[in-house]
Design a protein around this motif. Structure first.
Motif, PDB file in Angstrom:
ATOM      1  N   UNK A  24      62.259  -1.757 -62.098  1.00 21.25           N
ATOM      2  CA  UNK A  24      61.816  -3.113 -61.756  1.00 21.25           C
ATOM      3  C   UNK A  24      62.558  -3.623 -60.528  1.00 21.25           C
ATOM      4  N   UNK A  25      63.862  -3.360 -60.452  1.00 19.50           N
ATOM      5  CA  UNK A  25      64.649  -3.802 -59.295  1.00 19.50           C
ATOM      6  C   UNK A  25      64.163  -3.133 -58.012  1.00 19.50           C
ATOM      7  N   UNK A  26      63.813  -1.836 -58.092  1.00 19.33           N
ATOM      8  CA  UNK A  26      63.292  -1.138 -56.917  1.00 19.33           C
ATOM      9  C   UNK A  26      61.944  -1.721 -56.500  1.00 19.33           C
ATOM     10  N   UNK A  27      61.082  -2.025 -57.485  1.00 18.36           N
ATOM     11  CA  UNK A  27      59.769  -2.605 -57.173  1.00 18.36           C
ATOM     12  C   UNK A  27      59.925  -3.977 -56.521  1.00 18.36           C
TER      13      UNK A  27
ATOM     14  N   UNK B  98      58.784  -5.493 -52.816  1.00 20.98           N
ATOM     15  CA  UNK B  98      58.068  -6.758 -52.609  1.00 20.98           C
ATOM     16  C   UNK B  98      58.766  -7.607 -51.548  1.00 20.98           C
ATOM     17  N   UNK B  99      60.075  -7.753 -51.677  1.00 23.47           N
ATOM     18  CA  UNK B  99      60.842  -8.571 -50.722  1.00 23.47           C
ATOM     19  C   UNK B  99      60.764  -7.971 -49.321  1.00 23.47           C
ATOM     20  N   UNK B 100      60.884  -6.632 -49.241  1.00 23.22           N
ATOM     21  CA  UNK B 100      60.833  -5.980 -47.933  1.00 23.22           C
ATOM     22  C   UNK B 100      59.456  -6.131 -47.292  1.00 23.22           C
ATOM     23  N   UNK B 101      58.395  -5.993 -48.091  1.00 21.26           N
ATOM     24  CA  UNK B 101      57.027  -6.133 -47.558  1.00 21.26           C
ATOM     25  C   UNK B 101      56.791  -7.545 -47.043  1.00 21.26           C
TER      26      UNK B 101
ATOM     27  N   UNK C 114      53.643  -3.301 -40.922  1.00 21.45           N
ATOM     28  CA  UNK C 114      54.686  -3.692 -41.874  1.00 21.45           C
ATOM     29  C   UNK C 114      54.564  -2.893 -43.165  1.00 21.45           C
ATOM     30  N   UNK C 115      53.334  -2.780 -43.681  1.00 25.80           N
ATOM     31  CA  UNK C 115      53.129  -2.052 -44.935  1.00 25.80           C
ATOM     32  C   UNK C 115      53.478  -0.577 -44.760  1.00 25.80           C
ATOM     33  N   UNK C 116      52.969   0.032 -43.700  1.00 26.64           N
ATOM     34  CA  UNK C 116      53.211   1.455 -43.487  1.00 26.64           C
ATOM     35  C   UNK C 116      54.678   1.775 -43.318  1.00 26.64           C
ATOM     36  N   UNK C 117      55.384   0.975 -42.524  1.00 23.54           N
ATOM     37  CA  UNK C 117      56.798   1.254 -42.260  1.00 23.54           C
ATOM     38  C   UNK C 117      57.641   1.042 -43.512  1.00 23.54           C
ATOM     39  N   UNK C 118      57.382  -0.032 -44.258  1.00 24.25           N
ATOM     40  CA  UNK C 118      58.179  -0.309 -45.461  1.00 24.25           C
ATOM     41  C   UNK C 118      57.954   0.764 -46.521  1.00 24.25           C
TER      42      UNK C 118
ATOM     43  N   UNK D 127      51.724  -3.070 -55.359  1.00 25.08           N
ATOM     44  CA  UNK D 127      50.727  -3.772 -56.174  1.00 25.08           C
ATOM     45  C   UNK D 127      51.225  -5.151 -56.591  1.00 25.08           C
ATOM     46  N   UNK D 128      52.527  -5.267 -56.892  1.00 23.92           N
ATOM     47  CA  UNK D 128      53.101  -6.581 -57.209  1.00 23.92           C
ATOM     48  C   UNK D 128      52.975  -7.532 -56.029  1.00 23.92           C
ATOM     49  N   UNK D 129      53.209  -7.013 -54.838  1.00 24.10           N
ATOM     50  CA  UNK D 129      53.114  -7.837 -53.617  1.00 24.10           C
ATOM     51  C   UNK D 129      51.688  -8.330 -53.418  1.00 24.10           C
ATOM     52  N   UNK D 130      50.710  -7.415 -53.584  1.00 21.43           N
ATOM     53  CA  UNK D 130      49.303  -7.805 -53.466  1.00 21.43           C
ATOM     54  C   UNK D 130      48.943  -8.821 -54.548  1.00 21.43           C
TER      55      UNK D 130
END
Length: 337
Positions: free
Chosen positions: A15-18, A22-25, A37-41, A203-206
Motif C-alpha cells: 500500500x505504501x508503494x502504491x 500516486x504522489x509521484x504521478x 509524466x505517466x511514462x517516466x514515473x 489505478x488509484x491515481x486514475x
C-alpha cells in the motif's frame, strides 16, 4: 472487512508503494505533460523495484508467493483454455436451468454498455457513434467467445486511463492488444517484471481523479437529489460491488426520472371547437352551429410519457373543463405522446 488485511506488514508495504506512485504521478503531472509524466514515473518505479529485488537477492518465486507480481501457471498460458474432449462432459441441464439469470445478464450488460458509452461522451465531451460502438462490442464478444475468453464492453475507467496516457491516439489500443499477445506468448517473463503495487498505484491515481471530477465537482453542479443519488450509487458500489451498484443506479435513476417527469405538464395546449374546426370545409349553417356550441368541444393536445401520475392530472383537467366550462365532448390528441 478487507481493510483488516492492511494490518499485515507485506500488505502495508504494498500500500505504501502504491501511495508513493500516486504522489509521484500527481507531482510529475504538475511539471510535465501528462503522457510524459505517466511514462517516466511508471518506468522509474519499475526500474527501482527490479533493482531493489536484485540487490536484495529476492527471487521471482518469493515475489509471486507474497503477491508482489502476478503468479503464472508453471506450464504458461495454453490454448484452447478448455480441452476439446472436456466439452463432452458439460452438464447441459445446469445451463438450461440458468436461462433466466443468463438472459438477465445479457440485458444488464447491454444496458451497462449503453450507459458506459453515454458516460464516455460526457467525460470526453465528444459525440460517440452508438451503432458503431455496439457493433464493435458484438464483434469483440463473438471473437472472445470463439477464443475461450469472457464477455465485456468498453470500460469507463480503463478508457479514461488510456486517454490520460495518450489522449486521442488509436495506437493505445494497438499497444494494449500487442501487450496481451505478448503475455500469452511469454507471460512469465513479462509479468514477472511488473510489480503489482506500481500498477495499483496508477489505478488509484486514475480513481482519485474520477472521484474528484465526478463525485465532488459534479455533485456541486447538480441538484441536491442528483448529488445524493450519485453518492448513494458510489457507496453501494464500494460496499456491495459494481454489479449491485449498477442495478441500484438503474432502479433509482428510473424512479427519479418518473418523479421528475410527473411534474411536467402532460397537456401541451387546449383548444375549443369554436375556434378550431379541423381541415374540413363547412357550410355557413354548420359554421353557425360550431360557433354557438363549439366551446362545448375541448381538444387536448398531449405530450411526452403518460403514466399513473400524469393520467391523474389529465383527469383533473378534464373534470375542471366539464364542471366549470360546460364541455360536453372531448378530443384527446395523442400525436405528441
Amino acid at each position: 472487512a478487507s481493510l483488516r488485511g492492511f494490518m499485515d506488514p507485506v500488505a502495508r508495504d504494498k500500500l505504501l508503494l502504491a501511495l508513493a506512485v500516486v504522489i509521484a504521478l500527481e507531482g510529475a503531472r504538475r511539471i510535465l505533460p501528462t503522457p510524459l509524466a505517466i511514462g517516466s514515473v511508471m518506468a522509474a518505479f519499475v526500474a527501482l523495484f527490479l533493482l531493489f529485488t536484485y540487490q536484495s537477492g529476492i527471487g521471482s518465486e518469493q515475489l509471486e508467493q507474497k503477491g508482489w507480481v502476478i503468479a503464472m501457471p508453471e506450464a504458461g498460458l495454453t490454448w484452447p483454455p478448455v480441452p476439446l474432449d472436456d466439452l463432452a462432459r458439460v452438464e447441459l441441464s445446469l445451463l438450461t436451468s440458468q436461462i433466466l439469470p443468463l438472459a438477465l445478464f445479457v440485458v444488464l450488460s447491454v444496458t451497462a454498455a449503453l450507459m458506459m458509452i453515454a458516460a464516455l461522451e460526457t467525460a470526453t465531451k465528444t459525440d460517440v457513434d452508438v451503432d458503431r460502438e455496439m457493433r464493435v462490442v458484438v464483434a469483440g464478444n463473438v471473437i472472445s467467445a470463439l477464443l475461450g475468453g469472457t464477455s465485456g464492453y468498453a470500460g469507463l475507467s480503463t478508457t479514461m486511463a488510456a486517454r490520460r496516457v495518450a489522449p486521442g491516439h488509436r495506437v493505445v489500443s494497438l499497444v494494449a492488444g500487442l501487450l496481451i499477445l505478448t503475455v500469452f506468448l511469454s507471460g512469465n517473463l513479462l509479468l514477472g517484471a511488473l510489480p503489482l503495487p506500481v500498477l495499483a498505484g496508477f489505478l488509484l491515481w486514475v480513481g482519485a481523479d474520477f472521484l474528484k471530477d465526478y463525485l465532488l465537482k459534479e455533485s456541486l453542479r447538480t441538484t441536491v437529489v442528483g448529488a445524493a443519488l450519485t453518492v448513494a450509487i458510489f457507496v453501494v458500489m464500494a460496499v456491495f460491488g459494481l454489479f449491485e451498484g449498477t442495478v441500484f443506479g438503474l432502479v433509482a435513476g428510473s424512479l427519479l426520472f418518473v418523479v421528475d417527469y410527473s411534474k411536467q405538464p402532460p397537456v401541451r395546449s387546449t383548444l375549443f371547437g369554436g375556434v378550431y374546426h379541423g381541415a374540413k370545409e363547412y357550410s355557413p349553417a354548420e359554421l353557425r352551429v360550431l360557433q354557438q356550441h363549439g366551446d362545448e368541444v375541448a381538444i387536448l393536445k398531449m405530450q411526452g410519457y403518460l403514466f399513473f401520475g400524469t393520467a391523474n392530472r389529465i383527469r383533473d383537467r378534464i373534470r375542471d373543463l366539464v364542471k366549470h366550462q360546460g364541455v360536453r365532448r372531448l378530443v384527446l390528441d395523442l400525436d405528441g405522446v
